[in-house]
Design an enzyme around this catalytic site. Structure first.
Site, PDB file in Angstrom:
ATOM      1  CD  GLU A 167       2.219   7.551   6.899  1.00  0.00           C
ATOM      2  OE1 GLU A 167       1.573   6.402   7.169  1.00  0.00           O
ATOM      3  OE2 GLU A 167       2.318   8.057   5.730  1.00  0.00           O
ATOM      4  CG  HIS A 168       3.570   7.968  12.634  1.00  0.00           C
ATOM      5  ND1 HIS A 168       3.899   6.901  13.334  1.00  0.00           N
ATOM      6  CD2 HIS A 168       4.388   8.160  11.592  1.00  0.00           C
ATOM      7  CE1 HIS A 168       5.138   6.180  12.769  1.00  0.00           C
ATOM      8  NE2 HIS A 168       5.349   7.056  11.393  1.00  0.00           N
TER       9      HIS A 168
ATOM     10  N   GLY B 105      11.060  -4.095   3.103  1.00  0.00           N
ATOM     11  CA  GLY B 105      11.500  -2.903   4.086  1.00  0.00           C
ATOM     12  C   GLY B 105      11.413  -1.376   3.241  1.00  0.00           C
TER      13      GLY B 105
ATOM     14  CB  SER C 125       7.050  -5.945   2.175  1.00  0.00           C
ATOM     15  OG  SER C 125       7.831  -5.500   3.165  1.00  0.00           O
TER      16      SER C 125
ATOM     17  NE  ARG D  62       0.704   1.459   4.345  1.00  0.00           N
ATOM     18  CZ  ARG D  62       2.086   1.757   4.280  1.00  0.00           C
ATOM     19  NH1 ARG D  62       2.636   1.846   3.322  1.00  0.00           N
ATOM     20  NH2 ARG D  62       2.738   1.862   5.386  1.00  0.00           N
TER      21      ARG D  62
ATOM     22  N   GLY E  52       8.991   0.367   3.141  1.00  0.00           N
ATOM     23  CA  GLY E  52       7.645   1.331   3.667  1.00  0.00           C
ATOM     24  C   GLY E  52       6.520   1.144   2.865  1.00  0.00           C
TER      25      GLY E  52
ATOM     26  CG  ASP F 259       0.755  -0.959   7.244  1.00  0.00           C
ATOM     27  OD1 ASP F 259       0.118   0.236   6.996  1.00  0.00           O
ATOM     28  OD2 ASP F 259       1.791  -0.900   7.779  1.00  0.00           O
TER      29      ASP F 259
HETATM   30  C1  GLA Z   1       3.579   1.640   9.747  1.00  0.00           C
HETATM   31  C2  GLA Z   1       2.433   1.007  10.608  1.00  0.00           C
HETATM   32  C3  GLA Z   1       1.247   1.337  10.386  1.00  0.00           C
HETATM   33  C4  GLA Z   1       1.033   2.770  10.489  1.00  0.00           C
HETATM   34  C5  GLA Z   1       2.021   3.435   9.817  1.00  0.00           C
HETATM   35  C6  GLA Z   1       2.458   5.091  10.041  1.00  0.00           C
HETATM   36  O1  GLA Z   1       3.199   1.579   8.364  1.00  0.00           O
HETATM   37  O2  GLA Z   1       2.509  -0.320  10.307  1.00  0.00           O
HETATM   38  O3  GLA Z   1       0.252   0.980  11.485  1.00  0.00           O
HETATM   39  O4  GLA Z   1       0.986   3.159  11.978  1.00  0.00           O
HETATM   40  O5  GLA Z   1       3.453   3.061  10.000  1.00  0.00           O
HETATM   41  O6  GLA Z   1       1.228   5.701   9.658  1.00  0.00           O
END
Ligand code: GLA
Length: 392
Positions: free
Chosen positions: A38-39, A129, A134, A32, A131, A179
């Site tokens: 984010e976060h 790895g 995977s 994805r 981001g 994710d």
């Molecule tokens: C990683 C985590 C997600 C999310 C992002 C940040 O991908 O697996 O759950 O917290 O970081 O948005």
């Protein structure tokens, strides 16, 4: 670019070469890219990701005789794993690649679903790895395969949560729910607006052919099990506690400002990111519905600055891509750009004018390499399908 069916056929061929017989089942799940939000997932907030047309594919066939065991092989150079299904399952040492499928097997076992022995071959076009999730792709493809093998179909929310638990307990990464949800629920031509508190989802169409999402892999590996992620989670919880709310989802910017003097300055900045990001995500969903790409782009840049300065999860290479994108600017066809995923490396996502995408990609690649000495990988993806059974 291979279609998912073509990729499935390729993995079937490799399976036959490896095991000397064709696979009976094939399942796939995508990586994805998160457009914004984010976060925020572990703060009960909103996220706005899409599935990309990069998949983890697993082909499998029944294994012959008892004792029942699962044999896992991967095309990405990881040694084979043999899992004895008669023994209670437990995590392999931290960092072991097959902890993800192992955790998913454990999730089925915990539900009393009997899994017969099988041989499997795993192949992935999701960069590891990078981001782009995977790990979620590996978990969700495993869960989809196990649904197919056992006939025990999970509700999509339960399936995503089972996979998240596998990541927590077997891979040791305290991730949120984004994710796994998007890898299960992605739809072609749609972004997924997910309320991480209620777990309600809304598929938001993104069909305007005038724009594309351009993904740049900095090729700097991110390492999220390294402790920084868990630290951010803890700082958010501490900030929520000091504001007297259950989670940062319940806090407002005004409330935070009012508490500025009494809040630890680091916790204050972490909270400022989360509160602002939740708001930006809702605004971005509105802007996508209205095809207001300039607005979406502006929100993406604001998200990136906040992740870099307040949340401190960026790195010089991610910043370099965003700066290059900013310099190209709207006149050159770039609406916005931001780091995506957990941070500390991995990818950026840029919203760009479709007709200029090649020129933009070439320019980012050249300037990035000049600045960092690293060759990036760039690709475009339309919003793609979530978990898919290719052979049942
Ligand atoms: C990683 C985590 C997600 C999310 C992002 C940040 O991908 O697996 O759950 O917290 O970081 O948005």
């Amino acid at each position: 670019m291979m279609t998912l069916n073509e990729l499935g056929n390729l993995v079937a061929e490799r399976f036959t070469q490896t095991y000397g017989r064709p696979p009976r089942w094939i399942a796939a799940a995508p990586g994805r890219v998160n457009v914004i939000g984010e976060h925020t997932d572990y703060n009960d907030g909103f996220v706005f990701p899409m599935a990309i047309d990069r998949y983890t594919v697993i082909a499998a066939a029944p294994a012959g005789e008892a004792p029942a065991r699962v044999q896992l092989r991967s095309t990405v150079g990881n040694g084979p794993a043999s899992i004895d299904l008669a023994q209670p399952l437990k995590p392999a040492p931290k960092g072991t690649w097959y902890n993800y499928p192992l955790g998913v097997l454990a999730g089925f076992a915990a539900r009393g679903v009997k899994v017969p022995g099988f041989d499997a071959l795993i192949h992935s076009t999701v960069p590891l790895g990078g981001g782009l999730s995977s790990s979620a792709a590996l978990e969700v493809s495993t869960a989809t395969l196990l649904e197919t093998i056992t006939g025990h179909k999970l509700d999509p929310v339960e399936k995503a949560l089972l996979c998240q638990k596998a990541e927590h307990e077997y891979a040791g990464m305290p991730c949120g729910i984004m994710d796994q949800f998007i890898s299960v629920m992605g739809r072609p031509d749609h972004l997924l607006l997910l309320d991480c508190r209620s777990r309600q989802t809304e598929l938001v169409p993104m069909t305007d052919g005038a724009v594309e999402l351009l993904i740049t892999n900095t090729n700097v590996k991110h390492e999220l099990t390294g402790g920084e992620y868990a630290k951010r989670r803890a700082q958010c919880e501490a900030a929520a506690k000091s504001l007297g709310v259950a989670s940062l989802r319940d806090a407002t910017a005004a409330q935070l400002e009012a508490a500025a003097g009494k809040t630890d300055p680091v916790a204050f900045r972490r909270a400022r990111h989360v509160i602002g990001e939740i708001e930006r995500t809702l605004q971005a969903a509105k802007a996508v519905r209205a095809s207001n790409w300039a607005k979406v782009g502006e929100l993406m840049y604001a998200s990136d600055a906040s992740l870099r300065d307040d949340y401190e999860v960026s790195c010089p290479e991610l910043d370099a891509v965003v700066e290059i994108a900013q310099r190209i600017g709207p006149a050159g066809g770039v609406y916005g750009c931001r780091m995506t995923g957990g941070g500390f490396g991995g990818c950026t996502v840029a919203l760009v004018r479709a007709e200029s995408v090649q020129v933009i990609a070439d320019r980012i690649a050249a300037d990035y390499e000049k600045r960092t000495g690293i060759k990036p990988s760039l690709f475009v993806s339309r919003p793609a399908a979530g978990a898919t059974v290719l052979r049942a």
